[in-house]
Design an enzyme around this catalytic site. Structure first.
Site, mmCIF file in Angstrom:
data_model
loop_
_atom_site.group_PDB
_atom_site.id
_atom_site.type_symbol
_atom_site.label_atom_id
_atom_site.label_comp_id
_atom_site.label_asym_id
_atom_site.label_seq_id
_atom_site.Cartn_x
_atom_site.Cartn_y
_atom_site.Cartn_z
ATOM 1 N N ASP A 99 0.161 -1.214 -21.790
ATOM 2 C CA ASP A 99 -0.378 -1.637 -20.497
ATOM 3 C C ASP A 99 -1.773 -1.032 -20.385
ATOM 4 O O ASP A 99 -1.931 0.177 -20.214
ATOM 5 C CB ASP A 99 0.560 -1.126 -19.392
ATOM 6 C CG ASP A 99 -0.003 -1.336 -17.990
ATOM 7 O OD1 ASP A 99 -1.189 -1.689 -17.861
ATOM 8 O OD2 ASP A 99 0.747 -1.118 -17.018
ATOM 9 N N GLN A 122 -5.443 0.297 -16.719
ATOM 10 C CA GLN A 122 -6.333 1.389 -16.301
ATOM 11 C C GLN A 122 -7.186 1.939 -17.446
ATOM 12 O O GLN A 122 -7.933 2.896 -17.249
ATOM 13 C CB GLN A 122 -5.516 2.547 -15.696
ATOM 14 C CG GLN A 122 -4.723 2.186 -14.460
ATOM 15 C CD GLN A 122 -5.615 1.809 -13.278
ATOM 16 O OE1 GLN A 122 -6.821 2.049 -13.256
ATOM 17 N NE2 GLN A 122 -5.020 1.202 -12.268
ATOM 18 N N LYS A 180 -9.728 -5.430 -12.338
ATOM 19 C CA LYS A 180 -9.948 -3.987 -12.444
ATOM 20 C C LYS A 180 -11.149 -3.677 -13.331
ATOM 21 O O LYS A 180 -11.553 -2.533 -13.461
ATOM 22 C CB LYS A 180 -8.697 -3.297 -12.972
ATOM 23 C CG LYS A 180 -7.521 -3.347 -11.973
ATOM 24 C CD LYS A 180 -6.371 -2.496 -12.441
ATOM 25 C CE LYS A 180 -5.060 -2.867 -11.798
ATOM 26 N NZ LYS A 180 -4.866 -2.266 -10.479
ATOM 27 N N CYS A 212 2.953 2.232 -6.716
ATOM 28 C CA CYS A 212 3.821 1.399 -7.564
ATOM 29 C C CYS A 212 4.368 2.184 -8.751
ATOM 30 O O CYS A 212 4.460 1.642 -9.869
ATOM 31 C CB CYS A 212 3.087 0.144 -8.066
ATOM 32 S SG CYS A 212 2.574 -0.917 -6.753
HETATM 33 N N1 PMP Z 1 -0.291 -1.352 -14.730
HETATM 34 C C1 PMP Z 1 -1.053 -0.373 -14.226
HETATM 35 C C2 PMP Z 1 -1.138 0.938 -14.962
HETATM 36 C C3 PMP Z 1 -1.758 -0.576 -13.040
HETATM 37 O O1 PMP Z 1 -2.519 0.401 -12.540
HETATM 38 C C4 PMP Z 1 -1.664 -1.834 -12.391
HETATM 39 C C5 PMP Z 1 -2.402 -2.106 -11.088
HETATM 40 N N2 PMP Z 1 -2.295 -1.103 -10.139
HETATM 41 C C6 PMP Z 1 -0.872 -2.814 -12.953
HETATM 42 C C7 PMP Z 1 -0.204 -2.541 -14.123
HETATM 43 C C8 PMP Z 1 -0.710 -4.165 -12.332
HETATM 44 O O2 PMP Z 1 -1.908 -4.845 -12.371
HETATM 45 P P1 PMP Z 1 -2.090 -6.223 -11.570
HETATM 46 O O3 PMP Z 1 -1.661 -5.941 -10.159
HETATM 47 O O4 PMP Z 1 -3.539 -6.513 -11.684
HETATM 48 O O5 PMP Z 1 -1.240 -7.234 -12.222
#
Ligand code: PMP
Length: 404
Positions: free
Chosen positions: A199, A202, A225, A363
């Site tokens: 993932d 970040q 992002k 989250c």
């Molecule tokens: N993985 C990580 C580590 C994140 O920080 C985020 C966004 N906060 C996501 C996944 C999800 O990204 P998105 O909401 O753009 O799909």
């Protein structure tokens, strides 16, 4: 050298005020602001180039298709992938991981198998796997997080077994700021013949990422992002694996031939891109990638790392300050608590001073449980932030502290 004042002028929103105070935007891990070139790319696409892609023989459709495919090539080059067949456009990291979990699980997972994730994952790298595990009966194993906020690699080693079919971990934690040693994790997993998904939500905006050098089998990130628009993201996957995986959604574009008896699927990457794609989003994402490359990813990493060290130094001087996540290898995200002040009180009062931070569980509820806290205040930085903004944050926190 980053000329931060010049860079700030590229981002129109940074000049605005909130509550009559200059905006101090420190919520970059949630989403980044957009440079004028990205805003222009969106406007230009709708003013001059708009037509549905891949289907028309007419001039505009061809032009829009060429621009979208050029954007795919831009992404390929940006993350060092071998082929544009390996670049799938999605709505963002969340959709990328849902696509991966659904399709990978159908192709490769069955009851008794195991998928390893970590204790610092965002919900979007937990819940899609849980949904598939519920359907197919495989099990999730969790790499524990240390008190410093690092992954316990010894525990990881001992989780690897012939039952392990995939490791899916975050490159950088959106809460702790920890940069995980993904190269080492990938080598270890590969030595057991296990593929690894990363993932990159970040990481891609902050450090130079080369998926082939890392050896990642899958890599996901979000456009919004990395200074691009919302609604566009990427899933990189190694061709050899993607070819064995079934489509995620059915519809237009992902097919070669449809009859009521049997449908054959399109080639990569189109097999995974059902329906009209966000071609304007991909064109504007390419413009965002051009922008960060013009600043320089190494320069960005260096500037943000210095700014983060400065912020950590100043924050640590505040009485009652508790930084959550103290890994030596870190990115520009700082989570903290001050005394007994509830994170949402701190966030609300900072907001009144024009300082935008995020509060809550970010989250990552299992990580909050692991750390024994309900949530944090999170300041996350970009290369357009300044030391003066860090100073505003620190004096804001001092003011809030004085009120409690
Ligand atoms: N993985 C990580 C580590 C994140 O920080 C985020 C966004 N906060 C996501 C996944 C999800 O990204 P998105 O909401 O753009 O799909």
């Amino acid at each position: 050298m980053i000329d931060v004042e010049r860079i700030r002028r590229d981002f129109p929103i940074l000049g605005r005020e909130v509550y009559g105070k200059p905006l101090v935007y420190l919520d970059n891990a949630a989403t980044t602001q957009k440079p004028q070139c990205v805003i222009d790319a969106i406007s230009e696409a709708y003013c001059n180039e708009n037509a549905n892609v891949h289907r028309g023989i007419h001039f505009l459709s061809q032009q829009a298709t060429d621009m979208m495919e050029a954007a795919r090539e831009k992404v390929r080059q940006f993350i060092g992938a071998g082929s544009t067949e390996e670049i799938i456009f999605t709505r963002g990291t969340t959709e990328s991981i849902n696509l991966l979990a659904s399709s990978f699980a159908q192709a490769f997972l069955k009851e008794g198998d195991e998928v390893i994730i970590s204790g610092m994952e965002h919900h979007s790298n937990i819940v899609p796997w849980q949904i598939q595990a519920g359907k197919l009966g495989f099990t999730l194993k969790i790499i524990p997080v240390t008190d410093l906020g690092e992954l316990d690699l010894d525990a990881f080693s001992s989780l690897l077994s012939p039952k392990t079919k995939l490791v899916s971990i975050t490159h950088v934690s959106n809460v702790l700021g920890t940069v995980n040693p993904v190269s080492r994790i990938i080598s270890l997993a590969h030595s057991h013949g296990i593929p690894v998904a990363v993932d990159g939500a970040q990481s891609v905006p902050h450090i130079k990422v080369n998926v082939q050098e890392l050896g990642a089998d899958f890599y996901a990130f979000s456009g919004h992002k990395i200074y691009g628009p919302t609604g566009i993201g990427v899933l990189y996957g190694r061709k050899e694996l993607l070819e064995q995986m079934p489509p995620y959604q059915g519809g237009g574009e992902m097919i070669k031939r449809v009859t009521f008896e049997k449908t054959t699927y399109n080639e990569l990457p189109y097999k995974f891109e059902a329906g009209t794609p966000d071609y304007v989003g991909s064109i504007a994402l390419a413009s965002a990638l051009d922008y960060v490359q013009s600043v320089g990813m190494d320069e960005i990493a260096r500037y943000e790392s210095e700014l983060c060290s400065y912020a950590l130094g100043r924050l640590n001087d505040i009485p009652g300050m508790r930084i959550i996540g103290n890994a030596p290898e870190r990115s520009a995200v700082i989570s903290f608590l001050v005394g007994n002040i509830h994170p949402s009180d701190m966030g609300t009062l900072l907001d009144r001073l024009g300082i935008a931070v995020r509060t809550g569980h970010h989250c990552a509820e299992p990580l909050m449980d692991r750390m024994g806290i309900p949530g944090t205040v999170r300041a996350s930085f970009s290369f357009y932030n300044t030391r003066a903004e860090v100073d505003s944050l620190v004096s804001g926190i001092e003011r809030v502290r004085a009120m409690f």
